[in-house]
Design an enzyme around this catalytic site. Sequence first.
Site, short mmCIF file in Angstrom:
data_model
loop_
_atom_site.label_atom_id
_atom_site.label_comp_id
_atom_site.label_asym_id
_atom_site.label_seq_id
_atom_site.Cartn_x
_atom_site.Cartn_y
_atom_site.Cartn_z
N ARG A 277 43.05 47.88 32.93
CA ARG A 277 42.12 47.61 34.02
C ARG A 277 40.96 48.61 33.93
NH1 ARG A 277 40.98 49.15 39.33
NH2 ARG A 277 40.47 47.42 40.74
N SER B 286 47.93 39.00 42.34
CA SER B 286 47.94 39.86 43.53
C SER B 286 47.98 38.99 44.77
CB SER B 286 46.67 40.73 43.56
OG SER B 286 46.66 41.63 42.49
N LYS C 50 41.00 51.65 45.05
CA LYS C 50 40.39 50.40 45.48
C LYS C 50 39.95 50.57 46.92
CE LYS C 50 40.93 45.43 45.03
NZ LYS C 50 41.84 44.29 44.68
#
Length: 211
Positions: free
Chosen positions: A43, A112, A141
């Site tokens: 990621r 998710s 995040k």
Amino acid sequence: MQVNREKYRLYAVTDRRWAKDREDFFRQIEAVIDGGAGVVQFREKDLTPVQFLEDARRFADLCRSKGVLGMINDDPDTALAVQADGVHIGQSDMEACRARDLLGSGRIVGVSVHTVEQALRAQAAGADYLGVGAVFPTGTKDDAELVSRETIRAITDAVELPVVAIGGVGRENIRELKGLGLAGVAVVSALFAQKDPKAAAEGLLALAKEL
């Protein structure tokens, strides 16, 4: 694609902000794998398309050589190009059924989710596992909303898929997730921000086995 639930005990999500350079970044990934991570997700949001493809290919090769599952975040095309094990998508990305169509039945699709409805929809669309969170406040995040313990338990009760908790998970709070039906935890800074990522992985894996 069915995968042994134990692979998901410790799920590492990369973040190179704590690496000195590109080589150190890959050393960190290898250390986390050696410490017991069964799944690693690539990621990386700040690379050029060329850099992303190059590093994703090296990442997939490393995971394959180590016998762990290598996932690509958000990008099924890159997952196919580098022969990664699969892709992980969020609610704002493509639909799970579209990712499944692109990847075929031989690769993994992770999704998710934040609600039971999203979890059931992802399962029906062909997801192989679910990530639920954020379960704790997280700095990786900024817009992450917290998911309650009651919702986590409702999700794990509603689906047959492995569910991993993500968002702010570390050694100091992982035991708070006991008894919620989770297959494991997905971790970023509690691995990659540590001086010894291998030791951090070993410690977290031992705690994740208590879930």
